[in-house]
Design a protein around this motif. Structure first.
Motif, PDB file in Angstrom:
ATOM      1  N   ILE A  60     -51.379  16.827  71.475  1.00 46.07           N
ATOM      2  CA  ILE A  60     -52.392  17.695  70.853  1.00 46.07           C
ATOM      3  C   ILE A  60     -52.335  19.131  71.358  1.00 46.07           C
ATOM      4  O   ILE A  60     -52.916  20.015  70.747  1.00 46.07           O
ATOM      5  N   SER A  61     -51.605  19.351  72.447  1.00 42.38           N
ATOM      6  CA  SER A  61     -51.458  20.723  72.926  1.00 42.38           C
ATOM      7  C   SER A  61     -50.079  21.293  72.599  1.00 42.38           C
ATOM      8  O   SER A  61     -49.756  22.410  73.011  1.00 42.38           O
ATOM      9  N   HIS A  62     -49.284  20.554  71.842  1.00 43.82           N
ATOM     10  CA  HIS A  62     -47.955  21.023  71.459  1.00 43.82           C
ATOM     11  C   HIS A  62     -48.096  22.221  70.520  1.00 43.82           C
ATOM     12  O   HIS A  62     -48.955  22.236  69.635  1.00 43.82           O
ATOM     13  N   PRO A  63     -47.253  23.251  70.680  1.00 43.96           N
ATOM     14  CA  PRO A  63     -47.358  24.449  69.828  1.00 43.96           C
ATOM     15  C   PRO A  63     -47.281  24.153  68.334  1.00 43.96           C
ATOM     16  O   PRO A  63     -47.996  24.777  67.547  1.00 43.96           O
ATOM     17  N   TRP A  64     -46.452  23.196  67.919  1.00 46.26           N
ATOM     18  CA  TRP A  64     -46.354  22.893  66.501  1.00 46.26           C
ATOM     19  C   TRP A  64     -47.662  22.310  65.984  1.00 46.26           C
ATOM     20  O   TRP A  64     -48.130  22.653  64.902  1.00 46.26           O
ATOM     21  N   VAL A  65     -48.287  21.417  66.758  1.00 49.87           N
ATOM     22  CA  VAL A  65     -49.558  20.816  66.355  1.00 49.87           C
ATOM     23  C   VAL A  65     -50.648  21.881  66.307  1.00 49.87           C
ATOM     24  O   VAL A  65     -51.515  21.852  65.434  1.00 49.87           O
ATOM     25  N   LEU A  66     -50.569  22.834  67.215  1.00 50.83           N
ATOM     26  CA  LEU A  66     -51.555  23.907  67.241  1.00 50.83           C
ATOM     27  C   LEU A  66     -51.305  24.958  66.161  1.00 50.83           C
ATOM     28  O   LEU A  66     -52.097  25.890  66.005  1.00 50.83           O
ATOM     29  N   GLY A  67     -50.203  24.812  65.429  1.00 48.69           N
ATOM     30  CA  GLY A  67     -49.928  25.742  64.340  1.00 48.69           C
ATOM     31  C   GLY A  67     -49.266  27.020  64.777  1.00 48.69           C
ATOM     32  O   GLY A  67     -49.256  27.996  64.030  1.00 48.69           O
ATOM     33  N   GLN A  68     -48.696  27.034  65.956  1.00 50.75           N
ATOM     34  CA  GLN A  68     -48.025  28.233  66.452  1.00 50.75           C
ATOM     35  C   GLN A  68     -46.582  28.238  65.964  1.00 50.75           C
ATOM     36  O   GLN A  68     -45.874  27.241  66.054  1.00 50.75           O
ATOM     37  N   ASP A  69     -46.147  29.364  65.435  1.00 52.18           N
ATOM     38  CA  ASP A  69     -44.776  29.534  64.952  1.00 52.18           C
ATOM     39  C   ASP A  69     -44.388  28.505  63.897  1.00 52.18           C
ATOM     40  O   ASP A  69     -43.288  27.952  63.922  1.00 52.18           O
ATOM     41  N   VAL A  70     -45.294  28.210  62.997  1.00 54.52           N
ATOM     42  CA  VAL A  70     -44.975  27.302  61.884  1.00 54.52           C
ATOM     43  C   VAL A  70     -44.989  28.110  60.593  1.00 54.52           C
ATOM     44  O   VAL A  70     -45.700  29.106  60.481  1.00 54.52           O
ATOM     45  N   PRO A  71     -44.195  27.683  59.605  1.00 52.79           N
ATOM     46  CA  PRO A  71     -44.184  28.416  58.334  1.00 52.79           C
ATOM     47  C   PRO A  71     -45.566  28.428  57.691  1.00 52.79           C
ATOM     48  O   PRO A  71     -46.323  27.461  57.806  1.00 52.79           O
ATOM     49  N   GLY A  72     -45.871  29.499  57.007  1.00 56.01           N
ATOM     50  CA  GLY A  72     -47.163  29.616  56.344  1.00 56.01           C
ATOM     51  C   GLY A  72     -47.254  28.827  55.052  1.00 56.01           C
ATOM     52  O   GLY A  72     -48.334  28.538  54.570  1.00 56.01           O
ATOM     53  N   ARG A  73     -46.102  28.476  54.496  1.00 56.34           N
ATOM     54  CA  ARG A  73     -46.082  27.732  53.232  1.00 56.34           C
ATOM     55  C   ARG A  73     -45.615  26.303  53.476  1.00 56.34           C
ATOM     56  O   ARG A  73     -44.739  26.068  54.297  1.00 56.34           O
ATOM     57  N   PRO A  74     -46.167  25.340  52.739  1.00 56.16           N
ATOM     58  CA  PRO A  74     -45.670  23.961  52.846  1.00 56.16           C
ATOM     59  C   PRO A  74     -44.250  23.859  52.314  1.00 56.16           C
ATOM     60  O   PRO A  74     -43.827  24.674  51.500  1.00 56.16           O
ATOM     61  N   MET A  75     -43.531  22.863  52.756  1.00 52.30           N
ATOM     62  CA  MET A  75     -42.173  22.633  52.264  1.00 52.30           C
ATOM     63  C   MET A  75     -42.255  22.193  50.807  1.00 52.30           C
ATOM     64  O   MET A  75     -43.058  21.323  50.460  1.00 52.30           O
ATOM     65  N   PRO A  76     -41.434  22.771  49.928  1.00 54.62           N
ATOM     66  CA  PRO A  76     -41.516  22.444  48.496  1.00 54.62           C
ATOM     67  C   PRO A  76     -41.356  20.956  48.206  1.00 54.62           C
ATOM     68  O   PRO A  76     -42.095  20.401  47.402  1.00 54.62           O
ATOM     69  N   ALA A  77     -40.402  20.303  48.822  1.00 58.41           N
ATOM     70  CA  ALA A  77     -40.180  18.878  48.541  1.00 58.41           C
ATOM     71  C   ALA A  77     -41.392  18.053  48.962  1.00 58.41           C
ATOM     72  O   ALA A  77     -41.773  17.102  48.282  1.00 58.41           O
ATOM     73  N   THR A  78     -41.997  18.412  50.065  1.00 61.70           N
ATOM     74  CA  THR A  78     -43.168  17.681  50.545  1.00 61.70           C
ATOM     75  C   THR A  78     -44.327  17.862  49.582  1.00 61.70           C
ATOM     76  O   THR A  78     -45.031  16.904  49.258  1.00 61.70           O
ATOM     77  N   GLN A  79     -44.505  19.064  49.111  1.00 60.60           N
ATOM     78  CA  GLN A  79     -45.573  19.337  48.158  1.00 60.60           C
ATOM     79  C   GLN A  79     -45.382  18.522  46.884  1.00 60.60           C
ATOM     80  O   GLN A  79     -46.330  17.952  46.349  1.00 60.60           O
ATOM     81  N   GLU A  80     -44.147  18.434  46.407  1.00 60.79           N
ATOM     82  CA  GLU A  80     -43.858  17.681  45.186  1.00 60.79           C
ATOM     83  C   GLU A  80     -44.106  16.187  45.401  1.00 60.79           C
ATOM     84  O   GLU A  80     -44.691  15.521  44.548  1.00 60.79           O
ATOM     85  N   ARG A  81     -43.664  15.641  46.534  1.00 57.10           N
ATOM     86  CA  ARG A  81     -43.892  14.216  46.814  1.00 57.10           C
ATOM     87  C   ARG A  81     -45.380  13.923  46.945  1.00 57.10           C
ATOM     88  O   ARG A  81     -45.855  12.891  46.480  1.00 57.10           O
ATOM     89  N   LEU A  82     -46.120  14.822  47.558  1.00 57.01           N
ATOM     90  CA  LEU A  82     -47.563  14.640  47.694  1.00 57.01           C
ATOM     91  C   LEU A  82     -48.237  14.659  46.325  1.00 57.01           C
ATOM     92  O   LEU A  82     -49.128  13.858  46.051  1.00 57.01           O
ATOM     93  N   ARG A  83     -47.780  15.532  45.445  1.00 54.03           N
ATOM     94  CA  ARG A  83     -48.335  15.604  44.093  1.00 54.03           C
ATOM     95  C   ARG A  83     -48.075  14.294  43.341  1.00 54.03           C
ATOM     96  O   ARG A  83     -48.979  13.733  42.715  1.00 54.03           O
ATOM     97  N   HIS A  84     -46.863  13.759  43.444  1.00 61.25           N
ATOM     98  CA  HIS A  84     -46.541  12.485  42.790  1.00 61.25           C
ATOM     99  C   HIS A  84     -47.360  11.341  43.375  1.00 61.25           C
ATOM    100  O   HIS A  84     -47.842  10.471  42.647  1.00 61.25           O
ATOM    101  N   PHE A  85     -47.513  11.336  44.685  1.00 62.35           N
ATOM    102  CA  PHE A  85     -48.312  10.291  45.333  1.00 62.35           C
ATOM    103  C   PHE A  85     -49.752  10.345  44.847  1.00 62.35           C
ATOM    104  O   PHE A  85     -50.350   9.320  44.517  1.00 62.35           O
ATOM    105  N   THR A  86     -50.318  11.541  44.786  1.00 71.25           N
ATOM    106  CA  THR A  86     -51.706  11.705  44.347  1.00 71.25           C
ATOM    107  C   THR A  86     -51.863  11.243  42.900  1.00 71.25           C
ATOM    108  O   THR A  86     -52.836  10.561  42.565  1.00 71.25           O
ATOM    109  N   GLN A  87     -50.915  11.582  42.034  1.00 72.67           N
ATOM    110  CA  GLN A  87     -50.975  11.141  40.639  1.00 72.67           C
ATOM    111  C   GLN A  87     -50.905   9.623  40.540  1.00 72.67           C
ATOM    112  O   GLN A  87     -51.665   9.007  39.787  1.00 72.67           O
ATOM    113  N   ALA A  88     -50.010   9.019  41.316  1.00 69.84           N
ATOM    114  CA  ALA A  88     -49.879   7.560  41.288  1.00 69.84           C
ATOM    115  C   ALA A  88     -51.139   6.894  41.819  1.00 69.84           C
ATOM    116  O   ALA A  88     -51.606   5.890  41.274  1.00 69.84           O
ATOM    117  N   ARG A  89     -51.694   7.434  42.885  1.00 75.10           N
ATOM    118  CA  ARG A  89     -52.920   6.877  43.451  1.00 75.10           C
ATOM    119  C   ARG A  89     -54.056   6.970  42.447  1.00 75.10           C
ATOM    120  O   ARG A  89     -54.805   6.013  42.246  1.00 75.10           O
TER     121      ARG A  89
END
Length: 110
Positions: A60-89
């Motif tokens: 919980i104190s790891h820089p990535w978990v804390l949001g330090q030096d992470v991209p501001g935009r979600p990964m496109p493939a992840t966003q697309e898979r999440l959209r498909h999952f939400t539609q299926a659900r």
């Protein structure tokens, strides 16, 4: 893109053997857009030696978990898979509710 079965062909025993030997692969295309910091975190969480593995407090104190030096935009493939999952659900829950409604209507009509 299983880290212990990058080819997708291993059986359960082979995957367990890879896990115990800490043979993992993050070279699959799905991992291509994952930051080095995120990969490092995954590798440290999958460490088989509990003395070397991250603790919950370290996680919980790891820089990535804390949001330090992470991209501001979600990964496109992840966003697309999440959209498909939400539609299926949503389709599943809609079908479930429709089935319950039909059942309720058929039992109340008797």
């Amino acid at each position: 893109f299983h880290p212990f079965d990058p080819e997708g062909e291993a059986n359960e025993q082979q995957i367990l053997a890879n896990m115990k030997a800490h043979r993992l692969c993050l070279d699959a295309p799905e991992w291509g857009t994952v930051s080095g910091q995120a990969k490092g975190l995954v590798v440290s969480l999958l460490e088989p030696d509990p003395e070397q593995r991250l603790t919950a407090a370290q996680l919980i104190s790891h820089p990535w978990v804390l949001g330090q030096d992470v991209p501001g935009r979600p990964m496109p493939a992840t966003q697309e898979r999440l959209r498909h999952f939400t539609q299926a659900r949503n389709a599943f829950y809609g079908s479930l509710l429709m089935g319950l409604l039909v059942h309720q209507l058929s039992t109340s009509a008797d």
